[in-house]
Design a protein around this motif. Sequence first.
Motif, PDB file in Angstrom:
ATOM      1  N   ARG A  39      52.277  42.861  18.248  1.00 31.42           N
ATOM      2  CA  ARG A  39      52.418  41.993  17.079  1.00 31.42           C
ATOM      3  C   ARG A  39      51.476  42.438  15.967  1.00 31.42           C
ATOM      4  O   ARG A  39      50.796  41.644  15.349  1.00 31.42           O
ATOM      5  CB  ARG A  39      52.157  40.549  17.491  1.00 31.42           C
ATOM      6  CG  ARG A  39      53.070  40.059  18.610  1.00 31.42           C
ATOM      7  CD  ARG A  39      54.515  40.092  18.239  1.00 31.42           C
ATOM      8  NE  ARG A  39      54.703  39.096  17.190  1.00 31.42           N
ATOM      9  CZ  ARG A  39      55.790  38.961  16.480  1.00 31.42           C
ATOM     10  NH1 ARG A  39      56.806  39.766  16.701  1.00 31.42           N
ATOM     11  NH2 ARG A  39      55.885  38.054  15.565  1.00 31.42           N
ATOM     12  N   TYR A  40      51.427  43.750  15.744  1.00 33.68           N
ATOM     13  CA  TYR A  40      50.609  44.335  14.685  1.00 33.68           C
ATOM     14  C   TYR A  40      51.226  45.676  14.319  1.00 33.68           C
ATOM     15  O   TYR A  40      51.961  46.271  15.113  1.00 33.68           O
ATOM     16  CB  TYR A  40      49.151  44.525  15.130  1.00 33.68           C
ATOM     17  CG  TYR A  40      48.997  45.101  16.527  1.00 33.68           C
ATOM     18  CD1 TYR A  40      49.044  46.473  16.764  1.00 33.68           C
ATOM     19  CD2 TYR A  40      48.821  44.254  17.626  1.00 33.68           C
ATOM     20  CE1 TYR A  40      48.920  46.986  18.041  1.00 33.68           C
ATOM     21  CE2 TYR A  40      48.689  44.769  18.909  1.00 33.68           C
ATOM     22  CZ  TYR A  40      48.732  46.130  19.105  1.00 33.68           C
ATOM     23  OH  TYR A  40      48.605  46.647  20.372  1.00 33.68           O
ATOM     24  N   ASP A  41      50.949  46.114  13.123  1.00 36.08           N
ATOM     25  CA  ASP A  41      51.373  47.444  12.704  1.00 36.08           C
ATOM     26  C   ASP A  41      50.195  48.378  12.870  1.00 36.08           C
ATOM     27  O   ASP A  41      49.105  48.123  12.346  1.00 36.08           O
ATOM     28  CB  ASP A  41      51.813  47.437  11.234  1.00 36.08           C
ATOM     29  CG  ASP A  41      53.140  46.729  11.044  1.00 36.08           C
ATOM     30  OD1 ASP A  41      54.054  46.992  11.842  1.00 36.08           O
ATOM     31  OD2 ASP A  41      53.252  45.924  10.104  1.00 36.08           O
ATOM     32  N   ARG A  63      56.303  49.166  17.372  1.00 35.44           N
ATOM     33  CA  ARG A  63      56.204  47.703  17.495  1.00 35.44           C
ATOM     34  C   ARG A  63      56.832  47.203  18.791  1.00 35.44           C
ATOM     35  O   ARG A  63      56.361  46.231  19.354  1.00 35.44           O
ATOM     36  CB  ARG A  63      56.906  47.016  16.312  1.00 35.44           C
ATOM     37  CG  ARG A  63      56.234  47.164  14.979  1.00 35.44           C
ATOM     38  CD  ARG A  63      54.983  46.336  14.818  1.00 35.44           C
ATOM     39  NE  ARG A  63      55.107  44.933  15.045  1.00 35.44           N
ATOM     40  CZ  ARG A  63      55.167  44.004  14.116  1.00 35.44           C
ATOM     41  NH1 ARG A  63      55.123  44.334  12.851  1.00 35.44           N
ATOM     42  NH2 ARG A  63      55.257  42.746  14.440  1.00 35.44           N
ATOM     43  N   TYR A 104      48.459  41.159  21.011  1.00 37.24           N
ATOM     44  CA  TYR A 104      47.746  40.949  19.751  1.00 37.24           C
ATOM     45  C   TYR A 104      46.389  41.618  19.896  1.00 37.24           C
ATOM     46  O   TYR A 104      45.743  41.485  20.933  1.00 37.24           O
ATOM     47  CB  TYR A 104      47.543  39.453  19.489  1.00 37.24           C
ATOM     48  CG  TYR A 104      48.833  38.680  19.376  1.00 37.24           C
ATOM     49  CD1 TYR A 104      49.383  38.407  18.126  1.00 37.24           C
ATOM     50  CD2 TYR A 104      49.500  38.235  20.510  1.00 37.24           C
ATOM     51  CE1 TYR A 104      50.578  37.696  18.015  1.00 37.24           C
ATOM     52  CE2 TYR A 104      50.692  37.529  20.411  1.00 37.24           C
ATOM     53  CZ  TYR A 104      51.219  37.259  19.168  1.00 37.24           C
ATOM     54  OH  TYR A 104      52.385  36.566  19.055  1.00 37.24           O
ATOM     55  N   SER A 138      43.231  44.740  14.906  1.00 43.19           N
ATOM     56  CA  SER A 138      43.701  45.988  14.298  1.00 43.19           C
ATOM     57  C   SER A 138      42.612  46.663  13.472  1.00 43.19           C
ATOM     58  O   SER A 138      42.530  47.891  13.425  1.00 43.19           O
ATOM     59  CB  SER A 138      44.919  45.724  13.411  1.00 43.19           C
ATOM     60  OG  SER A 138      45.952  45.150  14.162  1.00 43.19           O
TER      61      SER A 138
END
Length: 153
Positions: free
Chosen positions: A45-47, A53, A129, A132
Motif C-alpha cells: 500500500r505504498y509506491d 504494488r 504498509y 516509505s
Amino acid sequence: MSKTKYAAYKPAAPYFDLVRGALGDLVDGEHFFDVVTDGTVYEVRYDFPGWPRVIRGRTDLMAAFRGYVDNIALQSADRLLVHRTEGARVVVIEYEVHGTILATGATYDNRFCSIIEIENRKIAHWRDYMDSLAAWNALTAQARSAAAPTAAS
C-alpha cells in the motif's frame, strides 16, 4: 529456515523467520515461501521505485524478494506485535527490520504493518504498509551525502 532450498534468500532470513513465527500454527510450512501459494496476492500500500504494488503468486513473490536480497541484507527483525482477528483468519503484525543497503553500506531501519488473510492454512492475501520515507532515505543515503555541502564549501 531451510538452509538449502531458500539459501539465496538468506539476507532476508530475519524477516522470513519473524513472519513465520508470528503466524505460528495457523499455517502449514516451515518457511515463509512454504506458506504462500500460486493464488496468494501480496499487495503493498505504498509506491516504491522498483517494487510492484501487487504481486500474484508464489513464483512472482520469490522473484521480487530475490531483487530485495540483492540490495538489502537484514541483520534483525524485531518489535513484533501480533493481533489475531476474525477467528484467526486475519492476522495483523507490526514489526521492524534492521539491515544494510549493500550498494552503499548505509544503515536500513524500517517499520511495517502487515495484514494477512489466511485460507486453507496458507497466506491468501497480504497487505503491507511501511515507512516509505525510511526506505527512501536509506536507499539514497550516498547520493544525499555526496550532494550535501561541506564546511569547506
